[in-house]
Design a protein around this motif. Structure first.
Motif, PDB file in Angstrom:
ATOM      1  N   VAL A 120      -3.687  14.702 -30.106  1.00  0.00           N
ATOM      2  CA  VAL A 120      -2.367  14.298 -29.621  1.00  0.00           C
ATOM      3  C   VAL A 120      -2.002  15.101 -28.373  1.00  0.00           C
ATOM      4  O   VAL A 120      -1.468  14.559 -27.395  1.00  0.00           O
ATOM      5  CB  VAL A 120      -1.306  14.479 -30.729  1.00  0.00           C
ATOM      6  N   GLU A 121      -2.302  16.391 -28.371  1.00  0.00           N
ATOM      7  CA  GLU A 121      -2.035  17.229 -27.202  1.00  0.00           C
ATOM      8  C   GLU A 121      -2.832  16.737 -26.007  1.00  0.00           C
ATOM      9  O   GLU A 121      -2.318  16.650 -24.885  1.00  0.00           O
ATOM     10  CB  GLU A 121      -2.388  18.686 -27.496  1.00  0.00           C
ATOM     11  N   ARG A 122      -4.115  16.425 -26.229  1.00  0.00           N
ATOM     12  CA  ARG A 122      -4.978  15.943 -25.157  1.00  0.00           C
ATOM     13  C   ARG A 122      -4.461  14.628 -24.591  1.00  0.00           C
ATOM     14  O   ARG A 122      -4.429  14.423 -23.373  1.00  0.00           O
ATOM     15  CB  ARG A 122      -6.405  15.768 -25.688  1.00  0.00           C
ATOM     16  N   ARG A 123      -4.036  13.726 -25.491  1.00  0.00           N
ATOM     17  CA  ARG A 123      -3.517  12.431 -25.051  1.00  0.00           C
ATOM     18  C   ARG A 123      -2.267  12.615 -24.199  1.00  0.00           C
ATOM     19  O   ARG A 123      -2.097  11.963 -23.159  1.00  0.00           O
ATOM     20  CB  ARG A 123      -3.206  11.548 -26.260  1.00  0.00           C
ATOM     21  N   ALA A 124      -1.386  13.522 -24.606  1.00  0.00           N
ATOM     22  CA  ALA A 124      -0.163  13.788 -23.842  1.00  0.00           C
ATOM     23  C   ALA A 124      -0.507  14.369 -22.473  1.00  0.00           C
ATOM     24  O   ALA A 124       0.125  14.020 -21.466  1.00  0.00           O
ATOM     25  CB  ALA A 124       0.736  14.746 -24.609  1.00  0.00           C
ATOM     26  N   GLN A 125      -1.518  15.231 -22.430  1.00  0.00           N
ATOM     27  CA  GLN A 125      -1.949  15.818 -21.159  1.00  0.00           C
ATOM     28  C   GLN A 125      -2.487  14.740 -20.223  1.00  0.00           C
ATOM     29  O   GLN A 125      -2.175  14.729 -19.034  1.00  0.00           O
ATOM     30  CB  GLN A 125      -3.052  16.834 -21.431  1.00  0.00           C
ATOM     31  N   ILE A 126      -3.289  13.834 -20.751  1.00  0.00           N
ATOM     32  CA  ILE A 126      -3.862  12.753 -19.947  1.00  0.00           C
ATOM     33  C   ILE A 126      -2.762  11.832 -19.438  1.00  0.00           C
ATOM     34  O   ILE A 126      -2.757  11.429 -18.269  1.00  0.00           O
ATOM     35  CB  ILE A 126      -4.912  11.970 -20.770  1.00  0.00           C
ATOM     36  N   GLN A 127      -1.799  11.509 -20.293  1.00  0.00           N
ATOM     37  CA  GLN A 127      -0.695  10.646 -19.878  1.00  0.00           C
ATOM     38  C   GLN A 127       0.133  11.292 -18.778  1.00  0.00           C
ATOM     39  O   GLN A 127       0.559  10.640 -17.836  1.00  0.00           O
ATOM     40  CB  GLN A 127       0.191  10.305 -21.072  1.00  0.00           C
ATOM     41  N   LYS A 128       0.347  12.596 -18.887  1.00  0.00           N
ATOM     42  CA  LYS A 128       1.096  13.313 -17.856  1.00  0.00           C
ATOM     43  C   LYS A 128       0.342  13.292 -16.535  1.00  0.00           C
ATOM     44  O   LYS A 128       0.926  13.069 -15.471  1.00  0.00           O
ATOM     45  CB  LYS A 128       1.343  14.755 -18.306  1.00  0.00           C
ATOM     46  N   ALA A 129      -0.975  13.487 -16.594  1.00  0.00           N
ATOM     47  CA  ALA A 129      -1.794  13.471 -15.383  1.00  0.00           C
ATOM     48  C   ALA A 129      -1.774  12.090 -14.736  1.00  0.00           C
ATOM     49  O   ALA A 129      -1.699  11.970 -13.503  1.00  0.00           O
ATOM     50  CB  ALA A 129      -3.220  13.889 -15.714  1.00  0.00           C
ATOM     51  N   GLN A 130      -1.825  11.035 -15.562  1.00  0.00           N
ATOM     52  CA  GLN A 130      -1.765   9.677 -15.031  1.00  0.00           C
ATOM     53  C   GLN A 130      -0.421   9.412 -14.357  1.00  0.00           C
ATOM     54  O   GLN A 130      -0.358   8.798 -13.292  1.00  0.00           O
ATOM     55  CB  GLN A 130      -2.001   8.654 -16.147  1.00  0.00           C
ATOM     56  N   TYR A 131       0.649   9.876 -14.968  1.00  0.00           N
ATOM     57  CA  TYR A 131       1.989   9.693 -14.408  1.00  0.00           C
ATOM     58  C   TYR A 131       2.108  10.389 -13.058  1.00  0.00           C
ATOM     59  O   TYR A 131       2.585   9.806 -12.076  1.00  0.00           O
ATOM     60  CB  TYR A 131       3.029  10.243 -15.391  1.00  0.00           C
TER      61      TYR A 131
END
Length: 64
Positions: free
Chosen positions: A43-54
């Motif tokens: 979940v942490e990794r997914r949130a990090q990836i989403q933030k990077a995409q944003y």
């Protein structure tokens, strides 16, 4: 443990302000909040990836 020496004749409000500032700089509050609730590594990794995409979308929009 934070130690704030109080000088002779120093106002307690001023010493408290120094304590709060020092406490914020150590990052102890953020660490306590993160330990309060467990989040799975996926979940942490997914949130990090989403933030990077944003952020990447914002940078791409700036370039256009």
């Amino acid at each position: 443990m934070l130690i704030i020496p109080i000088k002779e004749g120093e106002n307690i409000d001023r010493a408290l302000k120094r304590f709060k500032r020092k406490f914020d700089r150590t990052g102890a509050k953020r660490q306590l909040q993160s330990r309060k609730q467990f989040t799975k590594p996926s979940v942490e990794r997914r949130a990090q990836i989403q933030k990077a995409q944003y952020i990447q979308r914002l940078r791409d929009a700036e370039d256009i």
